[in-house]
Design a protein around this motif. Structure first.
Motif, mmCIF file in Angstrom:
data_model
loop_
_atom_site.group_PDB
_atom_site.id
_atom_site.type_symbol
_atom_site.label_atom_id
_atom_site.label_comp_id
_atom_site.label_asym_id
_atom_site.label_seq_id
_atom_site.Cartn_x
_atom_site.Cartn_y
_atom_site.Cartn_z
ATOM 1 N N LEU A 29 0.834 -1.204 0.000
ATOM 2 C CA LEU A 29 0.000 0.000 0.000
ATOM 3 C C LEU A 29 0.871 1.257 0.000
ATOM 4 C CD1 LEU A 29 -2.846 -0.983 2.478
ATOM 5 C CD2 LEU A 29 -3.119 -0.387 0.060
ATOM 6 N N ALA A 30 1.940 1.240 0.779
ATOM 7 C CA ALA A 30 2.849 2.389 0.822
ATOM 8 C C ALA A 30 3.510 2.605 -0.546
ATOM 9 C CB ALA A 30 3.904 2.193 1.909
ATOM 10 N N ALA A 31 3.926 1.516 -1.165
ATOM 11 C CA ALA A 31 4.541 1.620 -2.492
ATOM 12 C C ALA A 31 3.527 2.152 -3.509
ATOM 13 C CB ALA A 31 5.074 0.260 -2.934
ATOM 14 N N ARG A 32 2.288 1.672 -3.425
ATOM 15 C CA ARG A 32 1.247 2.137 -4.347
ATOM 16 C C ARG A 32 0.975 3.629 -4.136
ATOM 17 N NH1 ARG A 32 -4.933 0.091 -4.377
ATOM 18 N NH2 ARG A 32 -4.849 1.271 -2.451
ATOM 19 N N ALA A 33 0.924 4.069 -2.892
ATOM 20 C CA ALA A 33 0.703 5.494 -2.605
ATOM 21 C C ALA A 33 1.855 6.343 -3.149
ATOM 22 C CB ALA A 33 0.546 5.707 -1.101
ATOM 23 N N THR A 34 3.063 5.851 -3.022
ATOM 24 C CA THR A 34 4.227 6.566 -3.549
ATOM 25 C C THR A 34 4.137 6.693 -5.058
ATOM 26 O OG1 THR A 34 5.620 5.811 -1.728
ATOM 27 C CG2 THR A 34 6.756 6.508 -3.736
ATOM 28 N N ASP A 64 3.610 7.580 -17.780
ATOM 29 C CA ASP A 64 3.091 6.284 -18.235
ATOM 30 C C ASP A 64 3.733 5.134 -17.475
ATOM 31 O OD1 ASP A 64 1.464 7.565 -20.061
ATOM 32 O OD2 ASP A 64 2.796 7.195 -21.772
ATOM 33 N N HIS A 65 5.040 5.220 -17.264
ATOM 34 C CA HIS A 65 5.758 4.162 -16.551
ATOM 35 C C HIS A 65 5.308 4.085 -15.088
ATOM 36 C CE1 HIS A 65 8.954 1.289 -16.009
ATOM 37 N NE2 HIS A 65 9.421 1.978 -14.997
ATOM 38 N N ALA A 66 5.187 5.218 -14.432
ATOM 39 C CA ALA A 66 4.738 5.240 -13.032
ATOM 40 C C ALA A 66 3.294 4.752 -12.922
ATOM 41 C CB ALA A 66 4.873 6.651 -12.451
ATOM 42 N N ARG A 67 2.465 5.100 -13.890
ATOM 43 C CA ARG A 67 1.071 4.652 -13.880
ATOM 44 C C ARG A 67 0.999 3.121 -14.027
ATOM 45 N NH1 ARG A 67 -1.389 8.234 -17.303
ATOM 46 N NH2 ARG A 67 -1.877 9.519 -15.507
ATOM 47 N N ARG A 68 1.853 2.561 -14.883
ATOM 48 C CA ARG A 68 1.902 1.096 -15.024
ATOM 49 C C ARG A 68 2.328 0.431 -13.723
ATOM 50 N NH1 ARG A 68 3.462 2.032 -20.132
ATOM 51 N NH2 ARG A 68 5.645 2.086 -19.728
ATOM 52 N N ARG A 69 3.340 0.998 -13.057
ATOM 53 C CA ARG A 69 3.779 0.433 -11.773
ATOM 54 C C ARG A 69 2.652 0.507 -10.750
ATOM 55 N NH1 ARG A 69 8.722 3.599 -12.646
ATOM 56 N NH2 ARG A 69 7.874 5.021 -11.101
ATOM 57 N N TRP A 70 1.948 1.647 -10.704
ATOM 58 C CA TRP A 70 0.826 1.813 -9.778
ATOM 59 C C TRP A 70 -0.258 0.779 -10.068
ATOM 60 C CZ3 TRP A 70 -4.319 3.252 -10.573
ATOM 61 C CH2 TRP A 70 -5.032 3.519 -9.406
ATOM 62 N N GLU A 71 -0.583 0.584 -11.343
ATOM 63 C CA GLU A 71 -1.612 -0.385 -11.713
ATOM 64 C C GLU A 71 -1.202 -1.812 -11.344
ATOM 65 O OE1 GLU A 71 -2.108 0.421 -15.862
ATOM 66 O OE2 GLU A 71 -3.424 2.140 -15.493
ATOM 67 N N MET A 72 0.074 -2.153 -11.507
ATOM 68 C CA MET A 72 0.534 -3.496 -11.153
ATOM 69 C C MET A 72 0.488 -3.710 -9.643
ATOM 70 S SD MET A 72 0.771 -4.909 -13.998
ATOM 71 C CE MET A 72 1.221 -6.458 -13.318
ATOM 72 N N ASP A 74 -1.613 -2.270 -7.690
ATOM 73 C CA ASP A 74 -3.039 -2.391 -7.414
ATOM 74 C C ASP A 74 -3.520 -3.822 -7.695
ATOM 75 O OD1 ASP A 74 -5.324 -0.882 -6.521
ATOM 76 O OD2 ASP A 74 -6.131 -1.111 -8.546
ATOM 77 N N ARG A 75 -3.071 -4.392 -8.800
ATOM 78 C CA ARG A 75 -3.443 -5.780 -9.125
ATOM 79 C C ARG A 75 -2.887 -6.757 -8.101
ATOM 80 N NH1 ARG A 75 -2.135 -6.405 -15.530
ATOM 81 N NH2 ARG A 75 -3.286 -4.579 -16.214
ATOM 82 N N LEU A 76 -1.659 -6.530 -7.680
ATOM 83 C CA LEU A 76 -1.040 -7.409 -6.689
ATOM 84 C C LEU A 76 -1.799 -7.352 -5.370
ATOM 85 C CD1 LEU A 76 1.190 -9.359 -5.919
ATOM 86 C CD2 LEU A 76 2.690 -7.403 -5.533
ATOM 87 N N LEU A 77 -2.180 -6.166 -4.941
ATOM 88 C CA LEU A 77 -2.972 -6.029 -3.711
ATOM 89 C C LEU A 77 -4.324 -6.723 -3.853
ATOM 90 C CD1 LEU A 77 -2.030 -2.386 -2.833
ATOM 91 C CD2 LEU A 77 -1.832 -4.326 -1.269
ATOM 92 N N ALA A 78 -4.956 -6.583 -5.000
ATOM 93 C CA ALA A 78 -6.243 -7.240 -5.231
ATOM 94 C C ALA A 78 -6.092 -8.759 -5.185
ATOM 95 C CB ALA A 78 -6.830 -6.802 -6.568
ATOM 96 N N ALA A 79 -5.008 -9.276 -5.736
ATOM 97 C CA ALA A 79 -4.770 -10.724 -5.706
ATOM 98 C C ALA A 79 -4.539 -11.207 -4.278
ATOM 99 C CB ALA A 79 -3.578 -11.077 -6.594
ATOM 100 N N ILE A 80 -3.813 -10.437 -3.493
ATOM 101 C CA ILE A 80 -3.585 -10.797 -2.087
ATOM 102 C C ILE A 80 -4.904 -10.793 -1.328
ATOM 103 C CG2 ILE A 80 -2.575 -9.978 0.086
ATOM 104 C CD1 ILE A 80 -0.101 -9.174 -1.552
ATOM 105 N N ASP A 81 -5.715 -9.761 -1.560
ATOM 106 C CA ASP A 81 -7.013 -9.690 -0.897
ATOM 107 C C ASP A 81 -7.897 -10.876 -1.281
ATOM 108 O OD1 ASP A 81 -6.224 -7.368 0.336
ATOM 109 O OD2 ASP A 81 -7.341 -6.043 -1.012
#
Length: 88
Positions: A29-34, A64-72, A74-81
């Protein structure tokens, strides 16, 4: 020129306790917020017209690169949840 294809990445991470799972989720979550903060900062600089034309092109690529990292993240957090709910 190669075409990128979607692929599925499977990860297994041993988590010894609920505390470790919460710590992992908190770190992600911290990485996603960053990443989101970086997307917003760079997008604002771009929209306000900072820098030269070549610097703005670079900012577009960086956003674009930062947005892709943010989206990934987000997907990883969703998979963990989802995995956590399935294990309950």
């Amino acid at each position: 020129m190669t075409t990128e294809q979607a692929r599925r990445l499977r990860l297994e991470i041993e988590v010894a306790s609920d505390h470790e799972l919460r710590a992992l989720r908190g770190a992600l979550l911290a990485a996603r917020a960053t990443e989101l903060s970086e997307v917003q900062r760079r997008a604002q600089r771009h929209s306000l017209g900072y820098g030269t034309e070549s610097q703005r092109e670079s900012m577009t690529a960086e956003v674009d690169h930062a947005r892709r990292r943010w989206e990934m993240l987000d997907r990883l957090l969703a998979a963990i949840d989802e995995a956590t709910r399935a294990a309950e």
